[in-house]
Design a protein around this motif. Structure first.
Motif, PDB file in Angstrom:
ATOM      1  N   GLU A  58     163.424  32.843 -18.815  1.00  0.00           N
ATOM      2  CA  GLU A  58     163.878  31.536 -19.265  1.00  0.00           C
ATOM      3  C   GLU A  58     165.014  31.062 -18.364  1.00  0.00           C
ATOM      4  O   GLU A  58     166.074  31.678 -18.315  1.00  0.00           O
ATOM      5  CB  GLU A  58     164.359  31.602 -20.719  1.00  0.00           C
ATOM      6  CG  GLU A  58     163.257  31.917 -21.719  1.00  0.00           C
ATOM      7  CD  GLU A  58     163.712  31.705 -23.151  1.00  0.00           C
ATOM      8  OE1 GLU A  58     164.170  30.596 -23.468  1.00  0.00           O
ATOM      9  OE2 GLU A  58     163.629  32.643 -23.930  1.00  0.00           O
ATOM     10  N   ALA A  59     164.755  29.963 -17.655  1.00  0.00           N
ATOM     11  CA  ALA A  59     165.763  29.347 -16.788  1.00  0.00           C
ATOM     12  C   ALA A  59     166.472  30.360 -15.894  1.00  0.00           C
ATOM     13  O   ALA A  59     167.694  30.466 -15.899  1.00  0.00           O
ATOM     14  CB  ALA A  59     166.777  28.579 -17.635  1.00  0.00           C
ATOM     15  N   PRO A  60     165.723  31.135 -15.090  1.00  0.00           N
ATOM     16  CA  PRO A  60     166.377  32.106 -14.204  1.00  0.00           C
ATOM     17  C   PRO A  60     167.038  31.407 -13.016  1.00  0.00           C
ATOM     18  O   PRO A  60     166.511  30.435 -12.480  1.00  0.00           O
ATOM     19  CB  PRO A  60     165.217  32.989 -13.742  1.00  0.00           C
ATOM     20  CG  PRO A  60     164.036  32.063 -13.749  1.00  0.00           C
ATOM     21  CD  PRO A  60     164.261  31.134 -14.918  1.00  0.00           C
ATOM     22  N   ARG A  61     168.190  31.917 -12.616  1.00  0.00           N
ATOM     23  CA  ARG A  61     168.894  31.313 -11.482  1.00  0.00           C
ATOM     24  C   ARG A  61     169.420  32.394 -10.531  1.00  0.00           C
ATOM     25  O   ARG A  61     168.762  32.775  -9.589  1.00  0.00           O
ATOM     26  CB  ARG A  61     169.985  30.379 -11.996  1.00  0.00           C
ATOM     27  CG  ARG A  61     169.429  29.091 -12.621  1.00  0.00           C
ATOM     28  CD  ARG A  61     170.551  28.164 -13.086  1.00  0.00           C
ATOM     29  NE  ARG A  61     170.050  26.834 -13.394  1.00  0.00           N
ATOM     30  CZ  ARG A  61     169.570  26.445 -14.560  1.00  0.00           C
ATOM     31  NH1 ARG A  61     169.515  27.313 -15.562  1.00  0.00           N
ATOM     32  NH2 ARG A  61     169.157  25.217 -14.764  1.00  0.00           N
ATOM     33  N   GLY A  62     170.641  32.874 -10.748  1.00  0.00           N
ATOM     34  CA  GLY A  62     171.262  33.769  -9.780  1.00  0.00           C
ATOM     35  C   GLY A  62     170.506  35.066  -9.571  1.00  0.00           C
ATOM     36  O   GLY A  62     169.910  35.618 -10.501  1.00  0.00           O
TER      37      GLY A  62
END
Length: 302
Positions: A58-62
């Motif tokens: 869910e909403a992966p970023r760094g």
């Protein structure tokens, strides 16, 4: 006689020595990128062959690897419309576990970095106040959560904080979109301003960060779609422009040969990854057709 016997016993000694003394070449590294929709981590070989490393996020970023090859990823969950940020850990067998959480009210976990001691740092935007400051959480190898530092916000700006990167001396750098500032944190957490708003044009907000092998800091600037840039800062803060005319650049990463990779966070089919061999040069398309790629990291040498 001795020479002849040695030659018979070690007929390939010369070839062994030649191999040992040959120039050391850069080892191949695979590139990893988070993609918002669908929530996944993609993996690319140096030649650009794509595979899926992880899905269902869910909403992966760094993204960041530690020194032994574990991959850490920042993710935001939204149960009951309340943001809960967490850091995931993928071990060497690709088993995933929750390494730590930052609690309710922290969102947009963007920048993620690891130090040589195996600590993981994540930059989260705090919605508990109307200034939306950033908080840097440090997770020790045992999973203990510590507040390492903070990034000031601007009242009513709904600012987000994106980039996080270590230099070779162990100083940690963090971006604040508002007020267009890059902060430098000493290993003990002392915060100073590395470059302030005067370094950035109107509408050019600092986002992704990456250091090259010479210690220069590269910064992607966004929210000025079609005219976004990559800026370069020397260790003393002297600024120059590396690339212009980009659209929504986010993550930056250098490979072992010094090529710069940039994720352009556009909806599919326009999202992709660009590769720059030199500053000022024309990029090549390393990957295309992605749906809002975010941040990048290179894996251990293979």
């Amino acid at each position: 006689m001795k020479t002849k016997i040695l030659r018979n016993i070690f007929p390939s000694l010369g070839a062994v020595l030649a191999t040992a003394l040959a120039p050391i070449t850069a080892h191949a590294q695979n590139l990893y990128v988070t993609v918002l929709s669908p929530g996944e981590i993609l993996e690319y070989t140096p030649s650009g062959v794509q595979s899926t490393f992880a899905t269902g996020l869910e909403a992966p970023r760094g993204l960041a690897f530690d020194s032994i090859g574990n991959l850490f990823a920042a993710e935001a969950e939204f149960p009951d419309h309340i943001e809960i940020g967490r850091v995931l850990k993928f071990n060497l067998s690709n088993h995933v576990s929750t390494f730590g959480t930052v609690g309710r009210g922290f969102f947009f976990l963007e920048g993620l970095a690891t130090d040589i001691a195996g600590n993981a740092y994540v930059l989260a935007t705090d919605q508990h106040t109307d200034t939306f400051p950033g908080t840097i959480f440090k997770f020790t190898p045992s999973g203990e959560r510590i507040v390492f530092g903070s990034v000031p916000g601007v009242p009513n700006s709904q600012s987000a904080n994106f980039g996080l990167a270590f230099d070779s001396a162990g100083n940690l750098y963090a971006t604040a979109t508002w007020p267009q500032t890059i902060y430098k944190f000493a290993p003990n957490g002392t915060r100073t301003v590395f470059v302030g708003p005067s370094a950035f044009a109107t509408g050019a907000y600092p986002l992704g960060l990456a250091f090259d092998s010479a210690g220069n800091l590269f910064v992607s600037t966004g929210f000025n779609a079609g005219n976004d840039t990559i800026l370069k800062f020397t260790p003393s803060g002297v600024e120059s422009t590396c690339a212009t005319g980009l659209t929504n650049p986010r993550g930056l990463a250098f490979d072992s040969s010094g090529n710069l990779f940039v994720a352009e966070s556009n909806p599919a089919p326009d999202g992709g990854i660009l590769k720059f061999s030199t500053c000022g040069g024309m990029p090549t398309a390393f990957a295309t057709g992605l749906n809002r790629p975010q941040l990048l990291t290179f894996g251990p040498p293979r």
